[in-house]
Design an enzyme around this catalytic site. Structure first.
Site, PDB file in Angstrom:
ATOM      1  N   ASP A   1     101.045  51.228  -7.814  1.00 29.80           N
ATOM      2  CA  ASP A   1     101.254  50.986  -9.226  1.00 29.80           C
ATOM      3  C   ASP A   1     102.544  50.175  -9.364  1.00 29.80           C
ATOM      4  OD1 ASP A   1     103.422  52.756  -9.023  1.00 29.80           O
ATOM      5  OD2 ASP A   1     102.682  54.138 -10.548  1.00 29.80           O
TER       6      ASP A   1
ATOM      7  N   CYS B   1     103.469  54.765  -5.312  1.00 28.80           N
ATOM      8  CA  CYS B   1     103.862  54.797  -6.722  1.00 28.80           C
ATOM      9  C   CYS B   1     105.362  55.090  -6.741  1.00 28.80           C
ATOM     10  CB  CYS B   1     103.037  55.794  -7.532  1.00 28.80           C
ATOM     11  SG  CYS B   1     103.315  57.548  -7.178  1.00 28.80           S
TER      12      CYS B   1
ATOM     13  N   THR C   1     107.157  57.861  -7.031  1.00 27.30           N
ATOM     14  CA  THR C   1     107.547  58.977  -6.156  1.00 27.30           C
ATOM     15  C   THR C   1     106.582  59.184  -4.997  1.00 27.30           C
ATOM     16  OG1 THR C   1     106.288  60.581  -7.443  1.00 27.30           O
ATOM     17  CG2 THR C   1     108.608  60.235  -8.079  1.00 27.30           C
TER      18      THR C   1
ATOM     19  N   HIS D   1      98.180  66.161  13.403  1.00 23.26           N
ATOM     20  CA  HIS D   1      97.658  67.471  13.020  1.00 23.26           C
ATOM     21  C   HIS D   1      96.592  67.417  11.933  1.00 23.26           C
ATOM     22  CE1 HIS D   1     101.556  69.669  14.489  1.00 23.26           C
ATOM     23  NE2 HIS D   1     101.109  68.767  15.352  1.00 23.26           N
TER      24      HIS D   1
ATOM     25  N   HIS E   1      93.503  71.970  15.164  1.00 23.29           N
ATOM     26  CA  HIS E   1      93.714  70.988  14.098  1.00 23.29           C
ATOM     27  C   HIS E   1      92.382  70.529  13.511  1.00 23.29           C
ATOM     28  CE1 HIS E   1      97.889  71.110  14.961  1.00 23.29           C
ATOM     29  NE2 HIS E   1      97.793  70.488  16.124  1.00 23.29           N
TER      30      HIS E   1
END
Length: 145
Positions: free
Chosen positions: A7, A64, A66, A97, A133
């Site tokens: 974004d 974005c 954050t 993992h 995993h």
């Protein structure tokens, strides 16, 4: 092939990642956005997710401000395992993992130098294929309670 999406809050960092991918001759598709003008991050999370799910791209990088919102949006798509990473240890661990297929970054959180190192780690770390995993990934992907 790497799918890229962001974004407005991730646009500038995406440009740095494009420069890195181009220098390393790593093929990519840029699904936008194309400026710092405000847009809605779920649109770009979905574009990247669809490119992975339909086989056009193997992995994705979404950005974005954050990294939180765009990773939440991507993770709503069955088959997408997006991991928000702020350091190389997390990028390595999520590939080994979780077999994460999308890296999420925060354009206002991680500087370009570290971001490129995180991208490099994410793209060059393989899934461990350890039974424990894989079992956990199967549980994540399962719709059973």
């Amino acid at each position: 092939m790497i799918a890229l999406g962001c974004d407005h809050g991730g646009y500038e960092l995406k440009q740095e990642i494009i420069k890195y991918l181009s220098e390393k001759e790593i093929p990519f598709k840029d699904f936008g956005c194309d400026s710092t003008e405000a847009v809605d991050y779920p649109v770009y999370a979905r574009k990247v997710g669809h490119a992975i799910l339909d086989g056009t791209c193997e992995k994705g990088i979404i950005i974005c401000g954050t990294g939180i919102g765009i990773s939440i949006a991507a993770n709503k798509m069955p088959g997408i395992r997006a991991a928000l990473c702020t350091d190389c240890f997390c990028a390595e661990a999520t590939r080994q993992h979780n077999d994460a297929n999308v890296l999420a970054l925060g354009g206002r959180v991680v500087g370009p130098g570290l971001a490129v190192k995180i991208v490099d780690t994410f793209l060059n770390t393989e899934f461990s294929h350890a039974e424990r995993h894989q079992r956990r990934i199967d549980l994540i992907e399962s719709e059973e309670e």
